[in-house]
Write a protein that holds these residues in place. Structure first.
Motif, PDB file in Angstrom:
ATOM      1  N   ALA A 149       0.831  -1.209   0.000  1.00 27.15           N
ATOM      2  CA  ALA A 149       0.000   0.000   0.000  1.00 27.15           C
ATOM      3  C   ALA A 149       0.863   1.256   0.000  1.00 27.15           C
ATOM      4  CB  ALA A 149      -0.932  -0.020   1.213  1.00 27.15           C
ATOM      5  N   LEU A 150       1.932   1.255   0.780  1.00 22.65           N
ATOM      6  CA  LEU A 150       2.845   2.404   0.784  1.00 22.65           C
ATOM      7  C   LEU A 150       3.500   2.594  -0.578  1.00 22.65           C
ATOM      8  CD1 LEU A 150       4.568   1.962   4.272  1.00 22.65           C
ATOM      9  CD2 LEU A 150       2.808   3.628   3.634  1.00 22.65           C
ATOM     10  N   CYS A 151       3.855   1.483  -1.214  1.00 20.26           N
ATOM     11  CA  CYS A 151       4.440   1.564  -2.557  1.00 20.26           C
ATOM     12  C   CYS A 151       3.427   2.144  -3.544  1.00 20.26           C
ATOM     13  CB  CYS A 151       4.891   0.173  -2.995  1.00 20.26           C
ATOM     14  SG  CYS A 151       5.715   0.125  -4.596  1.00 20.26           S
ATOM     15  N   GLY A 152       2.167   1.733  -3.401  1.00 24.74           N
ATOM     16  CA  GLY A 152       1.134   2.277  -4.273  1.00 24.74           C
ATOM     17  C   GLY A 152       0.932   3.767  -4.079  1.00 24.74           C
ATOM     18  N   LEU A 169       9.824   1.339 -10.121  1.00 27.05           N
ATOM     19  CA  LEU A 169       8.981   1.133  -8.943  1.00 27.05           C
ATOM     20  C   LEU A 169       7.700   0.388  -9.320  1.00 27.05           C
ATOM     21  CD1 LEU A 169       8.615   1.655  -5.935  1.00 27.05           C
ATOM     22  CD2 LEU A 169       7.518   3.825  -6.494  1.00 27.05           C
ATOM     23  N   LYS A 170       7.152   0.663 -10.502  1.00 27.70           N
ATOM     24  CA  LYS A 170       5.975  -0.076 -10.962  1.00 27.70           C
ATOM     25  C   LYS A 170       6.293  -1.558 -11.133  1.00 27.70           C
ATOM     26  CE  LYS A 170       3.500   3.623 -13.385  1.00 27.70           C
ATOM     27  NZ  LYS A 170       3.005   4.091 -14.706  1.00 27.70           N
ATOM     28  N   LEU A 171       7.477  -1.855 -11.664  1.00 27.58           N
ATOM     29  CA  LEU A 171       7.883  -3.250 -11.823  1.00 27.58           C
ATOM     30  C   LEU A 171       7.983  -3.940 -10.467  1.00 27.58           C
ATOM     31  CD1 LEU A 171       8.858  -5.580 -13.605  1.00 27.58           C
ATOM     32  CD2 LEU A 171      11.172  -4.651 -13.417  1.00 27.58           C
ATOM     33  N   TYR A 172       8.586  -3.257  -9.495  1.00 35.91           N
ATOM     34  CA  TYR A 172       8.676  -3.825  -8.146  1.00 35.91           C
ATOM     35  C   TYR A 172       7.281  -4.016  -7.551  1.00 35.91           C
ATOM     36  CZ  TYR A 172      13.674  -2.712  -8.278  1.00 35.91           C
ATOM     37  OH  TYR A 172      15.008  -2.655  -8.611  1.00 35.91           O
ATOM     38  N   HIS A 173       6.391  -3.051  -7.787  1.00 30.07           N
ATOM     39  CA  HIS A 173       5.032  -3.122  -7.240  1.00 30.07           C
ATOM     40  C   HIS A 173       4.276  -4.319  -7.822  1.00 30.07           C
ATOM     41  CE1 HIS A 173       1.497  -1.622  -5.246  1.00 30.07           C
ATOM     42  NE2 HIS A 173       0.827  -1.507  -6.380  1.00 30.07           N
ATOM     43  N   LEU A 174       4.433  -4.549  -9.116  1.00 34.50           N
ATOM     44  CA  LEU A 174       3.779  -5.685  -9.754  1.00 34.50           C
ATOM     45  C   LEU A 174       4.317  -7.005  -9.223  1.00 34.50           C
ATOM     46  CD1 LEU A 174       3.646  -4.498 -13.468  1.00 34.50           C
ATOM     47  CD2 LEU A 174       1.687  -5.044 -12.040  1.00 34.50           C
ATOM     48  N   THR A 175       5.652  -7.106  -9.180  1.00 34.46           N
ATOM     49  CA  THR A 175       6.269  -8.358  -8.746  1.00 34.46           C
ATOM     50  C   THR A 175       5.939  -8.654  -7.285  1.00 34.46           C
ATOM     51  OG1 THR A 175       8.078  -7.921 -10.284  1.00 34.46           O
ATOM     52  CG2 THR A 175       8.423  -9.629  -8.631  1.00 34.46           C
ATOM     53  N   CYS A 176       6.099  -7.673  -6.433  1.00 39.24           N
ATOM     54  CA  CYS A 176       5.821  -7.869  -5.008  1.00 39.24           C
ATOM     55  C   CYS A 176       4.331  -8.089  -4.762  1.00 39.24           C
ATOM     56  CB  CYS A 176       6.313  -6.669  -4.198  1.00 39.24           C
ATOM     57  SG  CYS A 176       8.101  -6.465  -4.211  1.00 39.24           S
ATOM     58  N   GLY A 177       3.477  -7.464  -5.584  1.00 43.03           N
ATOM     59  CA  GLY A 177       2.042  -7.693  -5.446  1.00 43.03           C
ATOM     60  C   GLY A 177       1.673  -9.139  -5.706  1.00 43.03           C
TER      61      GLY A 177
END
Length: 236
Positions: A149-152, A169-177
């Motif tokens: 959520a913080l990343c979003g 950061l979007k790539l990290y958000h997708l992968t970690c999601g």
């Protein structure tokens, strides 16, 4: 779907119609499984009845809340971005992002409610906390959900968060999601080994319930790895 490089412009191969319809059908089935199994667990818990002591009642209500968080709200918030199976294909991408945030907000609210029920029931019954693998994985999943959520938020307000490389950061958000959703699925599966759930569901039905949460997870894994991760890597 494979890509053929013609000069510098990637050209997509024409996909068979049967494959395309099978993929759409699997996405629709993922929506139905996530929603149907959540309704089934809520009906199974029978919230509001007065047949059991307080701790047992809270435990019954906690399961559907956490399942609603992990396998309904979070799943639908991710499937919104599906280019083929989203129920909001007629909306703009900006509307998708708002719906995604609405779903993830409901996810966190359900998590907070479920965690509150667990803590209060444990305190009233004077039972120890974090004594099972299910509880430890659940806590780690909640922490990972908060981090996502913080990343979003950083992606929503990159200037305020001083994010210089938004694509990365979007790539990290997708992968970690994807990892967080898989952790949530494991949490739900471990919850099915609880004494209460095994007392309610037995035999072949228990194995069916054990398999059902895996299906939306497979669809989401395919969606992210096939449709979004290659695109984000190209943007970087």
């Amino acid at each position: 779907m494979q890509h053929l490089e013609v000069g510098l412009v990637p050209v997509q191969e024409k996909e068979p119609r049967l494959t395309r319809w099978l993929r759409r059908g699997s996405g629709i089935l993922a929506h139905l499984v996530a929603l149907g199994f959540t309704i089934f667990l809520i009906a199974l818990s029978r919230p509001g009845t007065s047949e059991s002591p307080p701790f047992s009642q809270a435990s019954k209500l906690t399961g559907p809340l956490l399942y609603s968080q992990f396998c309904l709200c979070m799943a639908e918030a991710i499937l919104i971005f599906s280019p083929e199976n989203s129920p909001f294909l007629f909306c703009s991408r900006k509307a998708w992002i708002r719906l995604h945030w609405s779903g993830q907000t409901l996810t966190i609210l359900c998590a907070a409610l479920g965690l509150g029920f667990i803590i209060s029931s444990k305190i009233r019954s004077e039972l120890p906390h974090l004594v099972s693998l299910h509880s430890w994985v659940g806590v780690l999943t909640l922490l990972a959900t908060g981090a996502q959520a913080l990343c979003g938020i950083c992606l929503l307000f990159p200037r305020a968060a001083r994010v210089s490389r938004v694509a990365r950061l979007k790539l990290y958000h997708l992968t970690c999601g994807l990892v967080v959703y898989l952790m949530a699925t494991v949490t739900v599966l471990l919850g099915m080994y609880s004494v209460w759930f095994q007392a309610q569901i037995k035999g072949a039905a228990w194995y069916l319930c054990l398999a059902l949460p895996l299906y939306p997870a497979l669809v989401i894994m395919h969606q992210i790895s096939r449709s979004y991760l290659p695109r984000k890597k190209m943007e970087m």
